[in-house]
Design an enzyme around this catalytic site. Sequence first.
Site, mmCIF file in Angstrom:
data_model
loop_
_atom_site.group_PDB
_atom_site.id
_atom_site.type_symbol
_atom_site.label_atom_id
_atom_site.label_comp_id
_atom_site.label_asym_id
_atom_site.label_seq_id
_atom_site.Cartn_x
_atom_site.Cartn_y
_atom_site.Cartn_z
ATOM 1 N N HIS A 172 -38.394 55.667 22.906
ATOM 2 C CA HIS A 172 -36.994 56.110 22.860
ATOM 3 C C HIS A 172 -36.839 57.471 23.541
ATOM 4 C CE1 HIS A 172 -33.061 56.504 20.510
ATOM 5 N NE2 HIS A 172 -33.274 57.744 20.895
ATOM 6 N N GLU A 173 -37.741 58.410 23.215
ATOM 7 C CA GLU A 173 -37.605 59.775 23.750
ATOM 8 C C GLU A 173 -37.952 59.826 25.245
ATOM 9 O OE1 GLU A 173 -35.957 61.663 21.942
ATOM 10 O OE2 GLU A 173 -36.255 60.574 20.069
ATOM 11 N N HIS A 222 -34.949 58.777 27.082
ATOM 12 C CA HIS A 222 -33.950 59.861 27.166
ATOM 13 C C HIS A 222 -34.156 60.721 28.409
ATOM 14 C CE1 HIS A 222 -31.215 60.022 23.793
ATOM 15 N NE2 HIS A 222 -32.174 59.889 22.894
ATOM 16 N N CYS A 226 -29.804 56.899 17.248
ATOM 17 C CA CYS A 226 -29.965 58.048 18.136
ATOM 18 C C CYS A 226 -28.993 59.132 17.704
ATOM 19 C CB CYS A 226 -29.660 57.627 19.577
ATOM 20 S SG CYS A 226 -29.811 58.971 20.764
HETATM 21 NI NI NI Z 1 -32.071 59.413 20.873
#
Ligand code: NI
Length: 164
Positions: free
Chosen positions: A132-133, A136, A90
């Site tokens: 993953h995004e 976030h 990341c």
């Molecule tokens: Ni990230």
Amino acid sequence: MTIHPIRLLGDPVLRTPCDPVTAFDDKLRRLVDDLMETMLGEPGRAGLAANQIGVSSRVFSYNADGHQGYVVNPEIVELSEEIQDGDEGCLSLPGLYFPTPRAQYAVVRGYDVNGDPVTISGRGFLARALQHETDHLNGILYVDTLKGETRRRALRAIRAADWS
Ligand code: NI
């Protein structure tokens, strides 16, 4: 368009769930342009969430397996039971990579800058980036999903990192 600095772990904006986008206006278009430009500004960036450039809005960009784009107000609507292994990293935790299990296949629904619906589906690396995004935007970092010895190893590495 502006290339923004990336917010690092420890910045509260990364831990705050982002607000849904309600106005599909020029401000949103600028945010998408900035996300794309900041993501593509260095090779190897697979995605970028708006809070990583300090904007607490539900938008991310992605660039994985030859697929490039962005989503506004993304929601994961399907995840495979089949799991993939592989290292994840990341931009907000520079230099660190840990094996992170993810669904092999993911489908995300959201909107484009005009407010028209879009669907993105992908396997492998693209599926990993989409998960993953989306995390976030919910204030979750990939290291939060780690378990057991991998998690302990990650926490030690974060404490030892020169940026933490
Ligand atoms: Ni990230």
